[in-house]
Design an enzyme around this catalytic site. Sequence first.
Site, PDB file in Angstrom:
ATOM      1  N   ASN A 218       0.857  -1.193   0.000  1.00 38.99           N
ATOM      2  CA  ASN A 218       0.000   0.000   0.000  1.00 38.99           C
ATOM      3  C   ASN A 218       0.889   1.237   0.000  1.00 38.99           C
ATOM      4  O   ASN A 218       2.122   1.133   0.020  1.00 38.99           O
ATOM      5  CB  ASN A 218      -0.957  -0.022   1.204  1.00 38.99           C
ATOM      6  CG  ASN A 218      -0.195  -0.055   2.506  1.00 38.99           C
ATOM      7  OD1 ASN A 218       0.468   0.905   2.876  1.00 38.99           O
ATOM      8  ND2 ASN A 218      -0.245  -1.187   3.200  1.00 38.99           N
ATOM      9  N   LYS A 297       9.285 -16.131 -11.312  1.00 39.15           N
ATOM     10  CA  LYS A 297       8.436 -15.059 -11.833  1.00 39.15           C
ATOM     11  C   LYS A 297       7.278 -15.644 -12.660  1.00 39.15           C
ATOM     12  O   LYS A 297       7.511 -16.486 -13.532  1.00 39.15           O
ATOM     13  CB  LYS A 297       9.312 -14.145 -12.700  1.00 39.15           C
ATOM     14  CG  LYS A 297       8.650 -12.864 -13.076  1.00 39.15           C
ATOM     15  CD  LYS A 297       9.596 -12.000 -13.904  1.00 39.15           C
ATOM     16  CE  LYS A 297       8.799 -10.938 -14.615  1.00 39.15           C
ATOM     17  NZ  LYS A 297       9.498 -10.405 -15.758  1.00 39.15           N
ATOM     18  N   PRO A 313      -2.248 -12.184  10.435  1.00 40.18           N
ATOM     19  CA  PRO A 313      -2.550 -12.009  11.860  1.00 40.18           C
ATOM     20  C   PRO A 313      -2.869 -10.550  12.162  1.00 40.18           C
ATOM     21  O   PRO A 313      -2.284  -9.651  11.557  1.00 40.18           O
ATOM     22  CB  PRO A 313      -1.265 -12.447  12.560  1.00 40.18           C
ATOM     23  CG  PRO A 313      -0.209 -12.485  11.514  1.00 40.18           C
ATOM     24  CD  PRO A 313      -0.878 -12.636  10.187  1.00 40.18           C
ATOM     25  N   ASP A 314      -3.786 -10.331  13.069  1.00 40.87           N
ATOM     26  CA  ASP A 314      -4.119  -8.971  13.524  1.00 40.87           C
ATOM     27  C   ASP A 314      -3.140  -8.641  14.658  1.00 40.87           C
ATOM     28  O   ASP A 314      -3.290  -9.122  15.787  1.00 40.87           O
ATOM     29  CB  ASP A 314      -5.576  -8.932  14.004  1.00 40.87           C
ATOM     30  CG  ASP A 314      -5.962  -7.563  14.545  1.00 40.87           C
ATOM     31  OD1 ASP A 314      -5.076  -6.705  14.698  1.00 40.87           O
ATOM     32  OD2 ASP A 314      -7.155  -7.375  14.816  1.00 40.87           O
ATOM     33  N   ILE A 315      -2.126  -7.830  14.347  1.00 42.44           N
ATOM     34  CA  ILE A 315      -1.040  -7.584  15.308  1.00 42.44           C
ATOM     35  C   ILE A 315      -1.558  -6.822  16.526  1.00 42.44           C
ATOM     36  O   ILE A 315      -1.337  -7.218  17.673  1.00 42.44           O
ATOM     37  CB  ILE A 315       0.112  -6.798  14.631  1.00 42.44           C
ATOM     38  CG1 ILE A 315       0.589  -7.559  13.395  1.00 42.44           C
ATOM     39  CG2 ILE A 315       1.251  -6.547  15.606  1.00 42.44           C
ATOM     40  CD1 ILE A 315       1.460  -6.752  12.452  1.00 42.44           C
ATOM     41  N   PHE A 331      -4.482   3.034  15.067  1.00 47.01           N
ATOM     42  CA  PHE A 331      -4.764   4.060  14.053  1.00 47.01           C
ATOM     43  C   PHE A 331      -5.820   3.498  13.118  1.00 47.01           C
ATOM     44  O   PHE A 331      -5.923   2.277  12.960  1.00 47.01           O
ATOM     45  CB  PHE A 331      -3.499   4.403  13.254  1.00 47.01           C
ATOM     46  CG  PHE A 331      -2.746   5.582  13.804  1.00 47.01           C
ATOM     47  CD1 PHE A 331      -2.102   5.504  15.025  1.00 47.01           C
ATOM     48  CD2 PHE A 331      -2.692   6.777  13.097  1.00 47.01           C
ATOM     49  CE1 PHE A 331      -1.415   6.597  15.539  1.00 47.01           C
ATOM     50  CE2 PHE A 331      -2.010   7.880  13.586  1.00 47.01           C
ATOM     51  CZ  PHE A 331      -1.371   7.791  14.817  1.00 47.01           C
ATOM     52  N   LYS A 345     -13.922   0.309  15.249  1.00 49.57           N
ATOM     53  CA  LYS A 345     -12.607  -0.340  15.263  1.00 49.57           C
ATOM     54  C   LYS A 345     -12.025  -0.349  16.680  1.00 49.57           C
ATOM     55  O   LYS A 345     -11.438  -1.323  17.117  1.00 49.57           O
ATOM     56  CB  LYS A 345     -11.671   0.395  14.301  1.00 49.57           C
ATOM     57  CG  LYS A 345     -10.668  -0.499  13.618  1.00 49.57           C
ATOM     58  CD  LYS A 345      -9.983   0.223  12.458  1.00 49.57           C
ATOM     59  CE  LYS A 345     -10.525  -0.208  11.119  1.00 49.57           C
ATOM     60  NZ  LYS A 345      -9.859   0.408   9.986  1.00 49.57           N
ATOM     61  N   LYS A 349     -11.234  -3.812  18.582  1.00 51.53           N
ATOM     62  CA  LYS A 349      -9.857  -4.145  18.972  1.00 51.53           C
ATOM     63  C   LYS A 349      -9.686  -4.086  20.490  1.00 51.53           C
ATOM     64  O   LYS A 349      -8.636  -4.447  21.007  1.00 51.53           O
ATOM     65  CB  LYS A 349      -8.862  -3.182  18.315  1.00 51.53           C
ATOM     66  CG  LYS A 349      -8.942  -3.143  16.788  1.00 51.53           C
ATOM     67  CD  LYS A 349      -7.745  -3.754  16.126  1.00 51.53           C
ATOM     68  CE  LYS A 349      -7.839  -3.646  14.611  1.00 51.53           C
ATOM     69  NZ  LYS A 349      -6.879  -4.444  13.884  1.00 51.53           N
TER      70      LYS A 349
HETATM   71  O1  PMT Z   1       2.651   6.218   6.533  1.00 53.63           O
HETATM   72  P1  PMT Z   1       1.965   7.515   6.106  1.00 53.63           P
HETATM   73  O2  PMT Z   1       2.084   7.766   4.642  1.00 53.63           O
HETATM   74  O3  PMT Z   1       2.426   8.676   6.952  1.00 53.63           O
HETATM   75  O4  PMT Z   1       0.407   7.317   6.392  1.00 53.63           O
HETATM   76  C1  PMT Z   1      -0.024   7.176   7.717  1.00 53.63           C
HETATM   77  C2  PMT Z   1      -1.180   6.158   7.828  1.00 53.63           C
HETATM   78  C3  PMT Z   1      -2.363   6.623   7.004  1.00 53.63           C
HETATM   79  C4  PMT Z   1      -0.741   4.780   7.327  1.00 53.63           C
HETATM   80  C5  PMT Z   1      -1.533   6.075   9.357  1.00 53.63           C
HETATM   81  O5  PMT Z   1      -1.854   7.360   9.838  1.00 53.63           O
HETATM   82  C6  PMT Z   1      -2.699   5.136   9.610  1.00 53.63           C
HETATM   83  O6  PMT Z   1      -3.856   5.520   9.588  1.00 53.63           O
HETATM   84  N1  PMT Z   1      -2.394   3.841   9.898  1.00 53.63           N
HETATM   85  C7  PMT Z   1      -3.416   2.799  10.041  1.00 53.63           C
HETATM   86  C8  PMT Z   1      -3.852   2.348   8.678  1.00 53.63           C
HETATM   87  C9  PMT Z   1      -5.130   1.494   8.739  1.00 53.63           C
HETATM   88  O7  PMT Z   1      -6.114   1.807   8.141  1.00 53.63           O
HETATM   89  O8  PMT Z   1      -5.096   0.496   9.462  1.00 53.63           O
HETATM   90  P2  PMT Z   1      -6.289  -0.608   9.592  1.00 53.63           P
HETATM   91  O9  PMT Z   1      -7.611   0.031   9.647  1.00 53.63           O
HETATM   92  O10 PMT Z   1      -6.052  -1.639   8.555  1.00 53.63           O
HETATM   93  O11 PMT Z   1      -5.947  -1.186  10.995  1.00 53.63           O
HETATM   94  C10 PMT Z   1      -6.366  -0.607  12.223  1.00 53.63           C
HETATM   95  C11 PMT Z   1      -5.269  -0.733  13.245  1.00 53.63           C
HETATM   96  O12 PMT Z   1      -4.887  -2.113  13.407  1.00 53.63           O
HETATM   97  C12 PMT Z   1      -3.997   0.012  12.874  1.00 53.63           C
HETATM   98  O13 PMT Z   1      -3.473   0.498  14.080  1.00 53.63           O
HETATM   99  C13 PMT Z   1      -3.087  -1.085  12.302  1.00 53.63           C
HETATM  100  O14 PMT Z   1      -1.711  -0.795  12.498  1.00 53.63           O
HETATM  101  C14 PMT Z   1      -3.524  -2.300  13.098  1.00 53.63           C
HETATM  102  N2  PMT Z   1      -3.428  -3.578  12.340  1.00 53.63           N
HETATM  103  C15 PMT Z   1      -4.172  -3.775  11.216  1.00 53.63           C
HETATM  104  C16 PMT Z   1      -4.115  -4.975  10.558  1.00 53.63           C
HETATM  105  C17 PMT Z   1      -3.279  -6.000  11.061  1.00 53.63           C
HETATM  106  N3  PMT Z   1      -3.183  -7.177  10.460  1.00 53.63           N
HETATM  107  N4  PMT Z   1      -2.561  -5.777  12.164  1.00 53.63           N
HETATM  108  C18 PMT Z   1      -2.613  -4.587  12.811  1.00 53.63           C
HETATM  109  O15 PMT Z   1      -1.939  -4.373  13.817  1.00 53.63           O
END
Ligand code: PMT
Length: 412
Positions: A218, A297, A313-315, A331, A345, A349
């Site tokens: 991404n 490839k 995995p959801d960290i 975030f 969310k 979480k």
């Molecule tokens: O890196 P930049 O260009 O500065 O952009 C910053 C950002 C937009 C990436 C950042 O500000 C941000 O919003 N990060 C979270 C992105 C997101 O949408 O995450 P999510 O909705 O997929 O996940 C929610 C939360 O779970 C996040 O804290 C994520 O780190 C965590 N997560 C998600 C999936 C996963 N498998 N494991 C996780 O820990």
Amino acid sequence: MSGISATLEGKRLLLGLTGGVAAYKAAELTRLFVKAGVDVRVVMTDAATRFIGTATMQALSGQPVFTDLWDARIPDHMAHIELSRDRDLILVAPATADFMARVAGGMADDLLTTLCSARRCPLLVAPAMNVEMWSNPANLRNVELLQRDGVTILGPAVGDQACGETGLGRMLEPEQVFELVATQLAGPGRTGALAGKKVLVTAGPTFEPIDPVRGITNISSGKMGYAVAQAAAEAGAEVLLISGSTALAVPRGVRRIDVQTAQDMHSAVMKNVAKQDIFIAVAAVADYHVVGRKEHKIKRGKGNLTLDLAPNPDILGAVAALAKRPFCVGFAAETENLREYAQAKRLKKNIPLLAANLAQHAFGKDDNALTLFDDSGEHILPRASKIDLARQLVAHIVEMLQPKRGVTRKSR
Ligand code: PMT
């Protein structure tokens, strides 16, 4: 202030001033450092002397002020080297766009730029300029170059400007600059609201390979996560940053572990989480990985290519589910329904704090806007540079961890 003073006693600072209206803030800054026991040596550019007198800076620092590369008080015309050799840190406040451009370009044509060029100690700069000058692409490019070269940028803040305009570019207030510099002068873990705390931050994108040359990723640049890591370090925490691939330099005082996939990030986090006090998940983690990654490839075929994707995995979820968990901050980047999705969310979480941002204004950008959701409601952090927002986020976490608000880990 008294605790900090004890730690700063005897530290040596070179304070550089460049030409801007905010030079008046350097007077108060000098007073704060001197009061804390810091030895402050002032160097001013010619332009700076048009905004504030050398007599004022000399009186406040209690030392001669230097402005000239050929100052006869320094033996062998070595002012450009001698004046910084015994210093613990160089702070330039205010720093103009021109000064930052010259340092970013490696120029050394006056006393202050030669001192920066020949330094052995950290360089911190507090920019002050008009909003359009700050957002000029050339200036932002120079800021990025300086950061890549290990220079710490303090601010700028959003607010009213001397020219009558409003926006990003205002120098931080002297007290804010003092706090940030004091933490660095004292050394990690010595001062600051997070002194003695361990903070784990995830940042950047993850990359899920399809074959040896392709993958699913991404557009996260890592800027928000690196800013959070920097802000936590500035607040005195011992910070571990677990990062997907980015082009960013490691913030000063932060330890970084590089990872590629979500599974790698999960393993690195779980291996290191036990001793952490705070976990801040800023990374944009891929939700799925490709099952059966090809060894060679993939060749172009005639029909569609179908990939089999399995969930990662959801960290954050895994850390939040630990019996002895750190204070967890998530975030969320959404393209619509920010409030509704972010609140959902946070509850899903099971975390005390979630910072939500609009994906289209956050990914890859230098500034951002955050809405924080916690048990007490929502808190809007208006558009500002990512480092400014990160500092506000860290301040919010510090406030939440204070027992008086009753939202510590136990009370959830
Ligand atoms: O890196 P930049 O260009 O500065 O952009 C910053 C950002 C937009 C990436 C950042 O500000 C941000 O919003 N990060 C979270 C992105 C997101 O949408 O995450 P999510 O909705 O997929 O996940 C929610 C939360 O779970 C996040 O804290 C994520 O780190 C965590 N997560 C998600 C999936 C996963 N498998 N494991 C996780 O820990």
